[in-house]
Design a protein around this motif. Sequence first.
Motif, short mmCIF file in Angstrom:
data_model
loop_
_atom_site.label_atom_id
_atom_site.label_comp_id
_atom_site.label_asym_id
_atom_site.label_seq_id
_atom_site.Cartn_x
_atom_site.Cartn_y
_atom_site.Cartn_z
N LEU A 1 -0.48 55.24 76.63
CA LEU A 1 0.85 55.61 76.17
C LEU A 1 0.93 57.04 75.67
O LEU A 1 2.02 57.54 75.38
CB LEU A 1 1.29 54.67 75.03
N SER A 2 -0.22 57.72 75.57
CA SER A 2 -0.22 59.04 74.93
C SER A 2 0.69 60.07 75.60
O SER A 2 1.32 60.86 74.89
CB SER A 2 -1.64 59.58 74.83
N PRO A 3 0.84 60.11 76.94
CA PRO A 3 1.76 61.10 77.51
C PRO A 3 3.21 60.89 77.07
O PRO A 3 3.97 61.86 76.94
CB PRO A 3 1.61 60.91 79.02
N TYR A 4 3.58 59.65 76.83
CA TYR A 4 4.97 59.35 76.43
C TYR A 4 5.17 59.60 74.93
O TYR A 4 6.23 60.07 74.51
CB TYR A 4 5.30 57.90 76.77
N LEU A 5 4.15 59.32 74.14
CA LEU A 5 4.23 59.62 72.71
C LEU A 5 4.24 61.12 72.47
O LEU A 5 5.00 61.62 71.62
CB LEU A 5 3.05 58.98 71.98
N SER A 6 3.45 61.86 73.22
CA SER A 6 3.41 63.31 73.05
C SER A 6 4.75 63.95 73.38
O SER A 6 5.14 64.94 72.75
CB SER A 6 2.32 63.92 73.94
N ILE B 1 28.79 73.70 79.61
CA ILE B 1 28.91 73.16 78.25
C ILE B 1 30.37 72.99 77.89
O ILE B 1 31.15 73.96 77.94
CB ILE B 1 28.22 74.09 77.22
N GLN B 2 30.75 71.77 77.55
CA GLN B 2 32.10 71.50 77.06
C GLN B 2 32.14 71.79 75.56
O GLN B 2 31.39 71.19 74.78
CB GLN B 2 32.48 70.05 77.32
N SER B 3 33.02 72.67 75.16
CA SER B 3 33.04 73.13 73.77
C SER B 3 33.65 72.12 72.80
O SER B 3 33.48 72.25 71.59
CB SER B 3 33.80 74.45 73.66
N ASP B 4 34.35 71.11 73.33
CA ASP B 4 35.07 70.18 72.45
C ASP B 4 34.28 68.89 72.16
O ASP B 4 34.80 67.96 71.56
CB ASP B 4 36.43 69.82 73.06
N ILE B 5 33.02 68.84 72.58
CA ILE B 5 32.19 67.67 72.30
C ILE B 5 30.85 68.15 71.74
O ILE B 5 30.47 69.32 71.92
CB ILE B 5 31.96 66.80 73.57
N PRO B 6 30.12 67.28 71.04
CA PRO B 6 28.84 67.70 70.46
C PRO B 6 27.82 68.06 71.53
O PRO B 6 27.93 67.65 72.69
CB PRO B 6 28.38 66.46 69.67
N THR B 7 26.83 68.83 71.12
CA THR B 7 25.72 69.17 72.02
C THR B 7 24.43 68.63 71.43
O THR B 7 24.04 68.99 70.32
CB THR B 7 25.61 70.69 72.21
N TYR B 8 23.79 67.73 72.16
CA TYR B 8 22.51 67.15 71.75
C TYR B 8 21.39 67.93 72.43
O TYR B 8 21.41 68.11 73.65
CB TYR B 8 22.46 65.67 72.12
N VAL B 9 20.45 68.37 71.63
CA VAL B 9 19.41 69.27 72.11
C VAL B 9 18.06 68.55 72.09
O VAL B 9 17.69 67.93 71.10
CB VAL B 9 19.36 70.55 71.26
N TYR B 10 17.33 68.69 73.18
CA TYR B 10 16.01 68.07 73.34
C TYR B 10 14.99 69.18 73.59
O TYR B 10 15.32 70.27 74.06
CB TYR B 10 16.00 67.11 74.53
N THR B 11 13.74 68.88 73.27
CA THR B 11 12.62 69.73 73.65
C THR B 11 11.61 68.89 74.40
O THR B 11 11.78 67.67 74.53
CB THR B 11 11.93 70.35 72.41
N HIS B 12 10.54 69.50 74.85
CA HIS B 12 9.51 68.75 75.58
C HIS B 12 8.66 67.92 74.64
O HIS B 12 7.70 67.27 75.09
CB HIS B 12 8.65 69.68 76.44
N TYR B 13 8.99 67.89 73.34
CA TYR B 13 8.36 67.00 72.38
C TYR B 13 9.34 65.96 71.83
O TYR B 13 8.93 65.11 71.04
CB TYR B 13 7.80 67.80 71.20
N THR B 14 10.59 66.02 72.21
CA THR B 14 11.61 65.13 71.63
C THR B 14 12.52 64.58 72.72
O THR B 14 13.75 64.67 72.64
CB THR B 14 12.45 65.88 70.57
#
Length: 358
Positions: free
Chosen positions: A36-41, A242-255
């Motif tokens: 599972l480590s690649p998915y946890l990382s 990017i639609q300015s009237d809705i929230p923006t959810y940000v991800y990284t390669h760790y999240t």
Amino acid sequence: MKFSTKREEVLAQIDRFDPAKYARSRNFITGGVSYLSPYLSRGFITVPQVVKRLKDRGIGLEQAEKFIQELAWREFYTRTWFQKGDAIFEDIRHPQEGIERFGIPKAVLESTTGIQALDRALKNFPETGYLHNHLRMYLAGTICNVAKYHWLEPAQWLYYHLLDGDLASNALSWQWCAGTFSNKLYYANQENINRYTGSQQRGTFLDLDYEDLPSQPAPDHLCRSVEAALPFTPPTTQPLVIQSDIPTYVYTHYTLDPTFHEGKEGNRILVLEPSHFAKHPMAPKTIEFILSLAENIPGIQVYYGEYADLNLKGIFRDHPINAHFQGIREVHPSLAPGLQGEFNSFFSFWNKLSRQLS
């Protein structure tokens, strides 16, 4: 071992996992590890999510203590990264003793260390991106404590190729083996390696009693040092919409958790920053793996650029990788969110954590 990037298959993998078999056999390279480590990382699954799925099967701390303790090591390393930042890339507790060389042994890159179990694994490692944890320890102990290399450059090389490359887990594990994040150096002799890898090799430079290993000179073939090439290939991306009237959810390669604000309307952006990869490059196969995991998040767009240049206040899950992000920072998933303070060792952390988990 082939690692699926489909979420339903990863969840099924958690549900098939046998913690009792893990406890019995985890130190053997053919043992019942979870993979599972690649998915946890990548944050694709989180430690609390894994523990909850075990509990839903009626498996608690008593039955799964060894496995949960291994998950706690990951949490301990992440907490250390939160607290120390880039200082995890320097000797933390003690200066490394007895350093004679820098770089990485050429024999490691050529899979000619002379330790057959290691060489078999190293030969395929750049393609598979996976090494059993015991093999990683054998490698680090041999490079740092037998061949007398500083730990940083070999750690960077390993991280580059690992599918489950986590900067904290990787750097601090190397430091643990090298004695800069622990109180002793890690050694493995040939007898130990034979036992856990199923090999029967004799007569190597590690075929000694433990008390004799520290006094042996470095083998000549491990003294030839090179600088490992770690080229980074940026991902191919499209301009963001990017639609300015809705929230923006940000991800990284760790999240990369697909359940993060799942089902809510919003822009979803995976941010891969050039400044980060200039310091911590990854192999193309790892980037491909990350992008494939991201496809489980509906509507996600990939942005290769600096977060600050987006000029937005995103919503994101807290992690050391995004400490400089501006926006709404949500709590990092933890086994014990209320557990405060710095811990000088894993077991001081585990003693308090296990009481809470009980």
